[in-house]
Every structure is written in C-alpha cells, then in structure tokens.
Design an enzyme around this catalytic site. Structure first.
Site, PDB file in Angstrom:
ATOM      1  N   GLU A 178       7.062 -12.786   1.860  1.00 25.46           N
ATOM      2  CA  GLU A 178       6.804 -11.640   2.746  1.00 25.46           C
ATOM      3  C   GLU A 178       6.499 -12.155   4.139  1.00 25.46           C
ATOM      4  OE1 GLU A 178       3.297  -9.258   1.837  1.00 25.46           O
ATOM      5  OE2 GLU A 178       4.108  -7.597   3.023  1.00 25.46           O
ATOM      6  N   CYS A 193       3.498  -5.280   1.319  1.00 22.98           N
ATOM      7  CA  CYS A 193       3.123  -4.086   2.080  1.00 22.98           C
ATOM      8  C   CYS A 193       4.115  -3.756   3.187  1.00 22.98           C
ATOM      9  CB  CYS A 193       1.733  -4.280   2.675  1.00 22.98           C
ATOM     10  SG  CYS A 193       0.428  -4.260   1.444  1.00 22.98           S
ATOM     11  N   ASN A 244       6.532  -0.954  -3.835  1.00 29.05           N
ATOM     12  CA  ASN A 244       5.742  -2.188  -3.901  1.00 29.05           C
ATOM     13  C   ASN A 244       4.488  -1.954  -4.726  1.00 29.05           C
ATOM     14  OD1 ASN A 244       4.651  -4.794  -3.304  1.00 29.05           O
ATOM     15  ND2 ASN A 244       3.386  -3.816  -1.738  1.00 29.05           N
ATOM     16  N   GLU A 245       3.448  -1.448  -4.115  1.00 26.73           N
ATOM     17  CA  GLU A 245       2.219  -1.179  -4.873  1.00 26.73           C
ATOM     18  C   GLU A 245       2.010   0.320  -4.850  1.00 26.73           C
ATOM     19  OE1 GLU A 245      -0.772  -3.627  -3.076  1.00 26.73           O
ATOM     20  OE2 GLU A 245      -0.172  -5.381  -4.251  1.00 26.73           O
TER      21      GLU A 245
HETATM   22  O1  AHR Z   1       0.394 -10.611  -0.753  1.00 25.28           O
HETATM   23  C1  AHR Z   1      -0.284  -9.885   0.229  1.00 25.28           C
HETATM   24  C2  AHR Z   1      -0.271  -8.390  -0.023  1.00 25.28           C
HETATM   25  O2  AHR Z   1      -0.967  -8.112  -1.183  1.00 25.28           O
HETATM   26  C3  AHR Z   1       1.073  -7.777  -0.258  1.00 25.28           C
HETATM   27  O3  AHR Z   1       1.703  -7.418   0.915  1.00 25.28           O
HETATM   28  C4  AHR Z   1       0.763  -6.569  -1.054  1.00 25.28           C
HETATM   29  O4  AHR Z   1       1.805  -6.221  -1.925  1.00 25.28           O
HETATM   30  C5  AHR Z   1      -0.526  -6.905  -1.745  1.00 25.28           C
HETATM   31  O5  AHR Z   1      -1.466  -5.936  -1.532  1.00 25.28           O
END
Ligand code: AHR
Length: 654
Positions: A47, A256, A380-381
């Site tokens: 990321e 994120c 993602n989350e």
């Molecule tokens: O890995 C850091 C962050 O942690 C990522 O962006 C997210 O998916 C998680 O909350």
C-alpha cells in the site's frame, strides 16, 4: 541424600536463572501427513502508506512533479509548492504562480508559471526530505538519470531555460541542457550523468525575462527496475528486497487508500492510474500525501509478474472508509450498479483480448499478453449491511461475467467480537465461495495465545489473513518497534497458519514499507531512506517461512515444559521442514525423533538475539539470519535452540 540435595539445588537454580535450558523432544513421521498446504500461503500486501510508493518503491526522485499536491483535508500541510524551492539565485528577482488555465491536460490541471524579472532566476525540485541528511535527490557518481519535463513559453519569455542536475547551491554536477521554448506545451527529454555522489536538486534556470510554464518534471535512475514501463520504473534495491521474500501473491493497492477517506472523489479509481503517465489523475491519499499513480495498475501487474506472484487487486466496494468519519455518502445502490462496469473493465484490462477496449490499452502500454488475473478483493475493511448490500451487487456481477475469478470478501478490521462474527455469518450463509480477508494488529501475547485460532475453523470457506503484525507498546519517537520479540510472536503464530494451511490459503504482513522519518504507521517490514534499505527481524521471519513452504503438513508432537515453544513440520516430495520457535528466555535442548528421514546433514537458518533487539540504519545486521548444519542418524538429531530464536531446518528426504 547428597545427590538429592544437588538435584533440588539444580531445580531451584533452573527456576531462578533465566538462562537454564529446557529439554524437548519433537516426534514426527515424514510419511504421516495431515493436510495439503496452499501454494499461495505467503505473499505481499503493498500500500502507498509511509511513502511506500511515491518516495519509496516508485523510482521517481522528484516530489510533487506536476504541482498537483493538495490535501483538501489538511491544506496547510501540503500545497502546490511542496517539494520545490523558488527564487534560489542571489540577486535575481521573480515569482512563481500556481496556474490552472490551459493546462497540460484535464487530468493534470495545475502547473506553475515562473516569471523572471531580473537576473538568472533559479527554481528547483528538492526531492524528498530535502532538509534532512538522508534526503534530496540522491545521485551517484557515474550513473545516468533520465529526465523529462513539459515546458511552454507563457507568451512573453525571451531567453533560454537551462535544466541542470545541481548541488543545492546551484553548482552543476552534470552537463546541463539549454532549451528554447515554444508557445505550446512540449516535452523535453534528456539524460544526466552525475559527476559526483550528491544529495542533489533538479534546477531550472531562466536566462532571460518573462514567464514560462512548467509541469510534469521527472527524474529517475536510468537503471531503475522496469525503467521502460509507461509510468517509469521502481527502486531496484527495494524490488530486490521484495524478490528475496519469495512472494506467491501481491495484494495491492491498499488498504485504506482504496476506500478513500471522507469524500467520494477520494475512492481509488484504477482507471486514473493507467495510460500515459502525464495523463494519470493524481489523488491525495488517506495517509496525508498525494499519489502520483506513476506506480499504477499496469505497473503493479508487471511487478507481480516479475515477482512470480499472483496479482490480487482490491477495489473499493462503494463504501467510504468505515473507520473514519464521513462527510459525503457512500455510493448509492444505483451508482454501485454503474460502478460494477469499472470492475469488469479491470478484469478486461488484466485478461482481455488485445481486441477488447481495455485489453488494447494493456497492449498499448507494452503488455499484449494477459496478466492472468485470478483473484479480486471487493472492499478493504468493510462490514455491516452498508457493505453487504453493495458487495452483493458487485459479487454477482463479477461472478456472472467471470466465474473463474476468486473473489475476496472482507471480515472487517478486527480479530474478535461481534463484527467479524457477523461478517462470517453472512459469508457462510451467502458467499461461502469467497476467500475471507481478515485483518488484525494485536499484541505479541495475543498472537502467542491464539496460535490455535484456525484449528477451530470449519474447513470449507478459505481465509486470507491479508494484514497482520504483532504490535508492541509505543516506545521511542511515537513508534512501535520492529523488535525480535514481535517477529518471534509472528513466527509462533505462523506455525498455526501452516498447520491450518488447508483453511488459511494466504497471509501477508502489514504494512510492508516505510520511509524513515516519513512514516504514518509502525511497525513496518522494510525501512529505507533515499539511499539505503534496512530489513527488520519481521522481514527475516517472513522470508525464512516463505522460503520453506511445504506441500503437506506432517503430523508432529512435541514434549517440553517450555510453554513458549512452537513448532510445525511440513514436507515436499524431497524436503522436510521443521520450524521451531522459542519465545522463552531460556535455551532449549531439542531432540528430533524423525521417522522416514534418511541419515545425513540438515541445514538450518536461525534468527536469534536479545528479546528487544531491533535493526537500525547504523546497525542493520543486529538481528539477521545465520545458517548452520546438524546431523541426523537413525532418525535422531540434537540441537540447542537459543532463547528468543526461530530455527528452520531442512532435511533431505531422498
Ligand atoms: O496496513 C495499514 C492499514 O491498516 C491499512 O491501510 C488498513 O487496511 C488497515 O487498517
């Protein structure tokens, strides 16, 4: 009586002295196996956090190269001037004005108009962390740097523009280029050979008066990995660090940043990241800086291919980051139905025939062969009905058009409690064929307590542990450390992942990368500054495990009074791997009793040290793997496991 006394004394000493050895026997028969292991068990999650892409893996040496820097959430922190210095010649006079009229193209709306009123007005891109010791535009003597820039005479400029690789003082360290501009945007390309090793800057000197327009300047090492990719290449040393991890998949681009924070316009749109690099539409990211998208979807696919890893893109689900307060709404269900086409287009971009619209773009960008995409994350989350109603539309749309694609669903951002339970209930009832992306960042002790987590999971629906790391308390400079202890807790936990690799089919540590001094999150697996890479104990654990993945788990048992000893045994057709993790402060006298393993010499790799040891840029190898050998005869082998250690033995089976 005397010997009883001596023994009691010894026991007492053992209890009191932390260095006293435990004794253990591990028993296994190489021919008695339990489950098949996943061949995609260990991979990478990349990321653009901590300046992981821009300022990191992406080889661009200039920061804010097209003046798009703007963080609508934090306008004071970064702006269009970020990374640049103006009016750098003593005695010269002029100004720099942010412009948007008649830009380079609609996706690249901002440029700088630089006006020279007197003298030789100089401005320069200062690179990343220009004010620190490890910053600026790092160049090495004798190396070539490819540069391009778009320039235009704003109408009244009379004179020439010199483009030069210089010291911060303005002294040239490579043959400069003198350009005469026209009234239209024009791309100027050049190569500089550095005459000295410097933390340099890329200077522009106006010899003459009037205004020039400048946009999209780029400077990259000519030997960057993938230097000919349309977006430009990647830092070779960091690519090497990734290759050395033997990854079987690459999850990208987030995290994120996929969901975007607060505003719909902040969703990560893969289409913004492909095509000619100057037409990619930059966006700010959740972590407080701009994404140039020079490392875009095409380059991610190429990177995955170069790593021999399955690409696993994650697209947003139409739901903004649920962990952050929202200012605008999520996509409506109607909008989600329309957005579904973008996902189908992505699959076409990756796998489509060159005669298809998006397959043609892939071919035009330099890769006519398909990328053979097999996995796709949706969200993602995310959790709750706001997610599932949108997921349902996207899932059905992809499944209908591409039943061959494995869809990854989300179980939210936490390990335990109502949230993941409810997600799992929905998934088991409605989407049991998806691979479930679990994320958790927990204490080292939590990982040690939960090594049997997946022993209890039903074996049908598969798990992708997409983000995990052992988090220790914040210690220095607000950071959580990448200590040996945290790495050992992860190693202990990973013995449980391997034992359950029929269910846990993928796992990736997170975050992967961090630029020293510019990080937003700790701990991270790989650290770097502008010139150097620093690997952590956590990196070495991932590497050791990923290099010794079996095809099958071998049944094993271990007898020891050491409560902090973890193990797993796996095999391929010709190798037996024994992984031993000792998280205690005592050494362990280990006897291996292995049936159906021929006599011979086993090699081992070991990571050990002081519990809280960390690596740094000045002590990079404080915790680093060492190798050794041990003999096996008549199925018996002895070795001493140091306190705080992970040891992986490889036995030949043939
Ligand atoms: O890995 C850091 C962050 O942690 C990522 O962006 C997210 O998916 C998680 O909350």
């Amino acid at each position: 009586m005397r010997s009883l006394l001596t023994r009691s004394l010894l026991v007492l000493l053992c209890l009191l002295l932390p260095s006293c050895a435990f004794a253990a026997t591990l028993t296994a028969d190489a021919d008695v196996t339990t489950v098949e292991m996943s061949d995609t068990l260990y991979g990478l999650f990349f990321e653009d956090i901590n300046y992981g892409a821009d300022g990191g893996l992406y080889a661009e040496l200039l920061q804010n190269r097209s003046f798009e820097y703007e963080d609508i959430l934090n306008p004071r922190a970064i702006d269009h001037y970020n990374g640049w210095g103006f009016n750098l010649t003593f005695g010269a006079k002029g100004k720099a004005t942010v412009m948007t009229e008649d830009p380079l193209n609609i996706n690249n709306p901002t440029y700088m108009r630089v006006t020279c009123e007197k003298g030789d007005y100089r401005f320069a891109n200062l690179g990343y962390q220009a004010t620190t010791l490890a910053g600026g535009v790092p160049v090495e003597v004798g190396k070539n740097y490819r540069c391009f820039v778009y320039l235009r005479n704003a109408g009244d400029f009379s004179g020439t523009v010199e483009v030069a690789l210089t010291k911060r003082t303005g002294k040239a360290i490579a043959q400069a280029q003198t350009l005469t501009l026209t009234d239209a945007w024009q791309k100027y390309e050049m190569t500089f050979t550095a005459a000295s090793t410097e933390d340099a800057v890329l200077s522009f000197i106006l010899h003459g008066t009037g205004s020039v327009d400048v946009d999209m300047a780029s400077l990259m090492p000519a030997d960057a990995f993938g230097a000919d990719w349309p977006g430009g290449g990647l830092r070779s040393d960091l690519v090497q660090a990734l290759m050395d991890l033997n990854p079987s998949f690459l999850r990208f681009p987030g995290g994120c940043i996929v969901e975007g924070s607060y505003y719909q316009s902040n969703f990560y749109d893969w289409k913004d990241t492909v095509g000619p690099v100057e037409t990619r539409k930059e966006n700010f990211n959740t972590w407080g800086y701009m994404q140039s998208y020079g490392l875009g979807y095409f380059e991610y696919f190429c990177l995955a291919e170069a790593l021999g890893a399955e690409p696993l893109p994650v697209v947003h689900s139409g739901v903004l980051c649920q962990a952050r307060e929202k200012k605008e709404g999520d996509l409506t269900l109607k909008e989600v139905r329309e957005y579904a086409q973008d996902i189908l287009d992505l699959i076409e971009f990756a796998n489509g025939d060159v005669t298809s619209t998006w397959g043609a773009l892939r071919a035009e960008m330099g890769h006519p062969e398909p990328f053979n995409l097999k996995y796709l994350g949706i969200g993602n989350e995310n959790w709750d009905s706001v997610y599932w109603t949108r997921f349902d539309i996207l899932y059905n749309c992809v499944k209908e058009a591409h039943p061959e694609i494995n869809i990854v669903s989300s179980a939210g951002p936490v390990a335990e409690g109502a949230l993941p339970s409810s997600a799992w209930a929905t998934i088991r009832a409605r989407y049991p064929d998806t691979i479930v992306d679990e994320h958790y960042y927990m204490s080292g002790e939590w990982f040690l307590r939960n090594t049997s987590r997946y022993d209890r999971y039903p074996r049908t629906t598969k798990v992708f542990l997409g983000e995990f790391a052992a988090h220790e308390p914040v210690q220095y400079n607000g950071r959580r450390p990448n200590s040996l202890y945290s790495a050992l807790c992860e190693a202990a936990y990973m013995t449980g992942l391997e034992r359950n690799s029929d269910v846990v089919v993928m796992a990736s540590y997170a975050p992967l990368m961090a630029r020293e001094g510019m990080q937003q999150w700790t701990p991270d697996m790989i650290w770097y500054n502008s010139r150097e890479v620093m690997l952590t104990p956590n990196y070495y654990v991932q590497q050791m495990f990923a290099r010794t993945v079996g095809d099958q788990v071998v049944a094993s048992s271990c007898e020891s009074t050491n409560q902090l000893l973890y193990h797993v045994v796996t095999r391929t057709a010709d190798k037996l791997y024994v992984k031993l993790v000792n998280v205690s402060d005592s050494e362990e006298d280990m006897t291996l009793s292995l049936t159906n393993v021929p006599d011979g010499t086993a090699v081992y790799t070991r990571l050990s040290g002081e519990r809280d040891a960390i690596n740094s840029f000045t002590t990079k190898d404080r915790v680093a793997p060492v190798s050794g050998e041990c003999t096996i005869a008549a199925g018996m082998a002895d070795l001493l496991l140091p306190a705080y250690s992970v040891t992986i033995l490889t036995f030949d089976l043939q």
